[in-house]
Design an enzyme around this catalytic site. Structure first.
Site, mmCIF file in Angstrom:
data_model
loop_
_atom_site.group_PDB
_atom_site.id
_atom_site.type_symbol
_atom_site.label_atom_id
_atom_site.label_comp_id
_atom_site.label_asym_id
_atom_site.label_seq_id
_atom_site.Cartn_x
_atom_site.Cartn_y
_atom_site.Cartn_z
ATOM 1 N N GLY A 11 0.819 -1.216 0.000
ATOM 2 C CA GLY A 11 0.000 0.000 0.000
ATOM 3 C C GLY A 11 0.852 1.266 0.000
ATOM 4 O O GLY A 11 2.058 1.234 0.247
ATOM 5 N N TYR A 124 -17.999 2.007 4.396
ATOM 6 C CA TYR A 124 -16.546 2.029 4.617
ATOM 7 C C TYR A 124 -16.241 2.753 5.938
ATOM 8 O O TYR A 124 -15.515 2.240 6.789
ATOM 9 C CB TYR A 124 -15.856 2.729 3.436
ATOM 10 C CG TYR A 124 -14.430 3.138 3.720
ATOM 11 C CD1 TYR A 124 -13.395 2.204 3.724
ATOM 12 C CD2 TYR A 124 -14.114 4.478 4.001
ATOM 13 C CE1 TYR A 124 -12.089 2.594 4.000
ATOM 14 C CE2 TYR A 124 -12.814 4.863 4.276
ATOM 15 C CZ TYR A 124 -11.811 3.923 4.276
ATOM 16 O OH TYR A 124 -10.521 4.299 4.560
#
Ligand SMILES: NC(=O)c1ccc[n+]([C@@H]2O[C@H](COP(=O)([O-])OP(=O)(O)OC[C@H]3O[C@@H](n4cnc5c(N)ncnc54)[C@H](OP(=O)(O)O)[C@@H]3O)[C@@H](O)[C@H]2O)c1
Length: 281
Positions: A11, A124
């Site tokens: 990431g 989310y």
């Protein structure tokens, strides 16, 4: 044996932290530790025995989270809860990342402090809120950092280009940048974030902190500045309604309140960090 294990090694933030930590850290990929598989968490930490775990891994597809609720909960809420349980049992220090998207439902138009009550407007944000709450009440020696609108590095994770990269790509292709009226951002360079995380670790900080780039700005202003610095013409298409599957709140900037209160130096303003990033590219 590395001192720190960094989850989310492919990431954007994970890669930046690994670059800064060098030999003191080891990156852990999903194949070695899958946050959606509780057994793999225990096994990996038993084998690696790190002193610190830095969890930058998450299910970050905001629209996808509306459809894939089970996976979003597993990765963003249940995984971090299990990580914190194992960290508490093994005396491992845990750093966990959350998001400005835990806010927005209150309709406030001021940057939020750590003491403000969360009110996510999409799944989310809800799943990340459950994750941070589980980490904070686990009894582990844990630091939870809410960050926002990251850029300044490259994610190897598919479909995870930062807002800056997406703006540059569209402008280069002559396509308009689609901006929602009234939308504010809190642009944060991972190049500023990584040393700030290290500073908090050195202080043995615990609990919840907001940690974002200095200043919040209208999304249109940010888009124009990205294009200006990249030497591209900014063509903006304003929309008054966001048609994406997940609702977005217009105003979720964070105030680095606790960070400032503890006398830590202000995180650089988004304009200077953006210039440093784009002009050095
Ligand atoms: N990016 C932003 O603008 C932003 C804004 C607010 C908050 N945050 C938070 O900041 C943190 C870092 O974000 P980022 O932008 O650096 O993330 P990113 O670039 O999207 O990378 C996500 C990482 O999580 C890993 N991952 C996903 N599912 C996993 C699973 N089940 N098990 C283990 N690893 C898994 C991915 O691995 P694969 O490569 O295998 O998929 C990847 O390494 C996250 O907590 C995020 O929620 C980010």
């Amino acid at each position: 044996m590395a001192e720190a294990a960094v989850l989310g090694s492919t990431g954007q933030l994970g890669r930046q932290l690994l670059a800064v930590l060098g030999r003191r850290a080891r990156g852990i990929g999903r194949a070695e530790l899958d946050l959606a598989d509780p057994g793999s968490i225990e096994r990996a930490l038993q084998r690696l025995r790190p002193r610190i775990v830095i969890n930058t891994a998450a299910f970050n597809d905001v629209d996808g989270a509306e459809r894939q609720r089970r996976q979003a909960l597993a990765v963003n809420a249940e995984g971090p809860a299990e990580l914190a349980r194992v960290a508490q049992a093994r005396g491992i220090r845990l750093v966990h990342f959350s998001t400005d998207y835990v806010f927005g439902g209150d309709g406030l138009k001021r940057p939020r402090r750590e003491s403000d009550a969360p009110a996510p407007v999409n799944f989310y944000g809800y799943s990340k809120l459950l994750g941070e709450e589980a980490v904070l009440r686990s009894g582990a020696k844990a630091l939870v950092l809410r960050v926002a609108h990251l850029y300044g590095g490259t994610s190897l994770s598919p479909g995870r280009a930062s807002l800056v990269e997406r703006f540059v790509e569209r402008a280069r292709a002559g396509q308009p940048l689609i901006i929602t009226r009234g939308q504010y951002l809190n642009p944060t360079s991972v190049r500023d974030l990584a040393p700030a995380v290290l500073a908090l670790l050195r202080r043995e900080a615990c609990g919840l902190y907001h940690l974002t780039g200095g200043g919040a700005c209208p999304a249109g202003e940010f888009a124009r500045e990205v294009c200006r610095l990249a030497g591209l013409r900014a063509k903006i298409q304003w929309v008054s309604r966001d048609s994406r599957p997940a609702r977005r709140a217009r105003y979720t900037p964070l105030e680095n309140y606790r960070w400032g209160k503890e006398g830590l130096p202000p995180i650089p303003h988004w304009r200077s960090s953006l210039a440093e990033y784009l002009l050095s590219a």
